[in-house]
Design an enzyme around this catalytic site. Structure first.
Site, PDB file in Angstrom:
ATOM      1  N   SER A  91       7.967  84.310  40.076  1.00 29.62           N
ATOM      2  CA  SER A  91       7.995  83.942  41.491  1.00 29.62           C
ATOM      3  C   SER A  91       6.626  83.369  41.839  1.00 29.62           C
ATOM      4  O   SER A  91       5.640  83.668  41.147  1.00 29.62           O
ATOM      5  CB  SER A  91       8.252  85.205  42.325  1.00 29.62           C
ATOM      6  OG  SER A  91       7.958  84.967  43.684  1.00 29.62           O
ATOM      7  N   TYR A 135       6.989  93.710  44.868  1.00 32.40           N
ATOM      8  CA  TYR A 135       7.666  92.522  44.321  1.00 32.40           C
ATOM      9  C   TYR A 135       6.636  91.614  43.658  1.00 32.40           C
ATOM     10  O   TYR A 135       6.819  91.192  42.504  1.00 32.40           O
ATOM     11  CB  TYR A 135       8.416  91.791  45.447  1.00 32.40           C
ATOM     12  CG  TYR A 135       9.144  90.547  44.982  1.00 32.40           C
ATOM     13  CD1 TYR A 135      10.393  90.642  44.377  1.00 32.40           C
ATOM     14  CD2 TYR A 135       8.580  89.272  45.128  1.00 32.40           C
ATOM     15  CE1 TYR A 135      11.062  89.509  43.939  1.00 32.40           C
ATOM     16  CE2 TYR A 135       9.237  88.139  44.698  1.00 32.40           C
ATOM     17  CZ  TYR A 135      10.482  88.258  44.104  1.00 32.40           C
ATOM     18  OH  TYR A 135      11.134  87.125  43.664  1.00 32.40           O
TER      19      TYR A 135
HETATM   20  N1  LIG Z   1      15.916  83.031  45.657  1.00 35.49           N
HETATM   21  C1  LIG Z   1      14.652  82.730  45.632  1.00 35.49           C
HETATM   22  O1  LIG Z   1      14.148  82.011  46.533  1.00 35.49           O
HETATM   23  C2  LIG Z   1      13.762  83.214  44.500  1.00 35.49           C
HETATM   24  C3  LIG Z   1      12.426  82.740  44.459  1.00 35.49           C
HETATM   25  C4  LIG Z   1      11.602  83.189  43.432  1.00 35.49           C
HETATM   26  C5  LIG Z   1      12.094  84.058  42.468  1.00 35.49           C
HETATM   27  N2  LIG Z   1      13.393  84.494  42.540  1.00 35.49           N
HETATM   28  C6  LIG Z   1      13.860  85.413  41.476  1.00 35.49           C
HETATM   29  O2  LIG Z   1      15.078  84.913  40.960  1.00 35.49           O
HETATM   30  C7  LIG Z   1      15.866  86.001  40.429  1.00 35.49           C
HETATM   31  C8  LIG Z   1      17.268  85.929  40.971  1.00 35.49           C
HETATM   32  O3  LIG Z   1      17.226  86.175  42.373  1.00 35.49           O
HETATM   33  P1  LIG Z   1      18.313  85.606  43.405  1.00 35.49           P
HETATM   34  O4  LIG Z   1      17.555  84.862  44.423  1.00 35.49           O
HETATM   35  O5  LIG Z   1      19.429  84.948  42.688  1.00 35.49           O
HETATM   36  O6  LIG Z   1      18.746  86.971  44.108  1.00 35.49           O
HETATM   37  P2  LIG Z   1      20.146  87.736  44.212  1.00 35.49           P
HETATM   38  O7  LIG Z   1      21.221  86.798  44.602  1.00 35.49           O
HETATM   39  O8  LIG Z   1      19.825  88.919  45.068  1.00 35.49           O
HETATM   40  O9  LIG Z   1      20.427  88.184  42.711  1.00 35.49           O
HETATM   41  C9  LIG Z   1      19.760  89.256  42.118  1.00 35.49           C
HETATM   42  C10 LIG Z   1      20.609  89.774  40.986  1.00 35.49           C
HETATM   43  O10 LIG Z   1      19.947  90.895  40.389  1.00 35.49           O
HETATM   44  C11 LIG Z   1      20.902  91.931  40.230  1.00 35.49           C
HETATM   45  N3  LIG Z   1      20.291  93.248  40.315  1.00 35.49           N
HETATM   46  C12 LIG Z   1      19.567  93.751  41.342  1.00 35.49           C
HETATM   47  N4  LIG Z   1      19.255  95.023  41.091  1.00 35.49           N
HETATM   48  C13 LIG Z   1      19.806  95.346  39.893  1.00 35.49           C
HETATM   49  C14 LIG Z   1      19.841  96.526  39.130  1.00 35.49           C
HETATM   50  N5  LIG Z   1      19.294  97.669  39.542  1.00 35.49           N
HETATM   51  N6  LIG Z   1      20.494  96.503  37.933  1.00 35.49           N
HETATM   52  C15 LIG Z   1      21.093  95.366  37.505  1.00 35.49           C
HETATM   53  N7  LIG Z   1      21.102  94.217  38.208  1.00 35.49           N
HETATM   54  C16 LIG Z   1      20.459  94.209  39.391  1.00 35.49           C
HETATM   55  C17 LIG Z   1      21.854  91.741  41.399  1.00 35.49           C
HETATM   56  O11 LIG Z   1      23.058  92.408  41.123  1.00 35.49           O
HETATM   57  P3  LIG Z   1      24.164  92.689  42.274  1.00 35.49           P
HETATM   58  O12 LIG Z   1      25.129  91.565  42.141  1.00 35.49           O
HETATM   59  O13 LIG Z   1      24.725  93.991  41.940  1.00 35.49           O
HETATM   60  O14 LIG Z   1      23.430  92.695  43.602  1.00 35.49           O
HETATM   61  C18 LIG Z   1      21.980  90.234  41.446  1.00 35.49           C
HETATM   62  O15 LIG Z   1      22.969  89.783  40.559  1.00 35.49           O
HETATM   63  C19 LIG Z   1      15.096  87.273  40.806  1.00 35.49           C
HETATM   64  O16 LIG Z   1      14.353  87.728  39.704  1.00 35.49           O
HETATM   65  C20 LIG Z   1      14.172  86.822  41.921  1.00 35.49           C
HETATM   66  O17 LIG Z   1      13.026  87.634  42.007  1.00 35.49           O
HETATM   67  C21 LIG Z   1      14.224  84.096  43.525  1.00 35.49           C
END
Ligand SMILES: NC(=O)c1ccc[n+]([C@@H]2O[C@H](COP(=O)([O-])OP(=O)(O)OC[C@H]3O[C@@H](n4cnc5c(N)ncnc54)[C@H](OP(=O)(O)O)[C@@H]3O)[C@@H](O)[C@H]2O)c1
Length: 250
Positions: A153, A166
């Site tokens: 991130s 985070y």
């Molecule tokens: N979106 C952004 O702007 C952004 C920016 C920078 C970095 N990121 C990074 O990108 C990655 C994906 O994020 P996203 O934006 O796609 O968010 P998201 O839609 O909230 O997806 C997160 C995923 O992680 C899973 N997860 C959370 N806790 C877990 C646990 N205890 N055990 C197993 N799985 C778990 C969730 O499962 P569930 O389906 O059960 O909830 C979900 O599938 C993350 O690492 C995040 O930090 C995102």
């Protein structure tokens, strides 16, 4: 890299694991990898979401994926080791691992940060990728060309106020990626390791982090897939130990 056009057979016959495959970026990556020929191992917490992704991949006629329900909050070392044994029995190797699952935790100043939330975020975002990597490296070694991608991130490269655990967990992820890149920096291993910052992306996590923002101003996860495909497939051979951005820097 952002304009990369993946050949249709980029991941044909490859075995690729995606964590957090049920929603957001992980869901888009799992589907993109399957659409390019991979057998995708869908790892995640909410089984119904993983099943939806499974059904969509199957309905599209792509290779049948596998579902691995796993909650990184409570998973024990032996759960990771058993998963490795199951994969060894079924596939004999692993060609790719996208560490993508993550949680946001609280947005709060350090002096008010809830310690339990801190531990949870550190565990899910940083310790779980360590435990999973530890268990999967022997299988990745059995691939002729393996790729490990750690999801970082912007705040994991430059900390910003109130991002708490985070931000610190993403610094740890960067550290783990660097450590592994150095340890595996040897042609015998044939495993490339990179960290990838998706940048602001229209997902549930982004809405949690920025509730007042118009979600339409950020790209959908699908728009990032050229970079995710590039890093997972053979065309990124030799790209190793890099900090990569999925979107141009603003
Ligand atoms: N979106 C952004 O702007 C952004 C920016 C920078 C970095 N990121 C990074 O990108 C990655 C994906 O994020 P996203 O934006 O796609 O968010 P998201 O839609 O909230 O997806 C997160 C995923 O992680 C899973 N997860 C959370 N806790 C877990 C646990 N205890 N055990 C197993 N799985 C778990 C969730 O499962 P569930 O389906 O059960 O909830 C979900 O599938 C993350 O690492 C995040 O930090 C995102």
């Amino acid at each position: 890299m952002q304009d990369y056009q993946a050949p249709a057979d980029l991941l044909k016959d490859r075995i690729v694991m995606v964590t957090g495959a049920g929603s957001g970026i992980g869901r888009a990556a799992a589907k993109a990898y399957a659409a390019h020929g991979a057998t995708v191992i869908l790892v995640g917490r909410t089984v119904s979401r993983l099943e939806e992704v499974y059904d969509e991949i199957e309905a599209a006629g792509h290779p049948k994926p596998a579902i691995v329900p796993m909650n990184f909050e409570g998973a024990a070392v032996k759960d990771y080791e058993e998963l490795a044994m199951t994969l060894e029995d079924n596939f004999g190797r692993l060609d790719g691992l996208l560490h993508n699952a993550g949680i946001l935790g609280a947005r709060s100043p350090v002096e008010l940060y809830d310690p339990e939330t801190w531990n949870k975020v550190m565990h899910v975002n940083a310790t779980a990728p360590f435990l999973l990597s530890r268990a999967m490296i022997p299988l990745l070694r059995k691939s002729d060309d393996a790729s490990m991608i750690f999801t970082s991130s912007g705040v994991g490269r430059q900390a910003r106020a109130y991002w708490g655990a985070y931000a610190v967990s993403k610094f740890a992820v960067e550290g783990l990626a660097q450590l592994l890149a150095d340890e595996l920096d040897d042609e015998r291993h044939n495993i490339r390791v990179n960290s990838l910052n998706p940048g602001a992306t229209r997902t549930g996590m982004r809405v949690l982090a920025y509730p007042a923002e118009d979600p339409k101003k950020n790209p959908d996860p699908e728009q990032l897939m050229p970079v995710y495909l590039y890093l997972m497939g053979r065309d990124s051979k030799g790209v190793h130990g890099q900090q990569i951005d999925a979107q141009p820097k603003k």
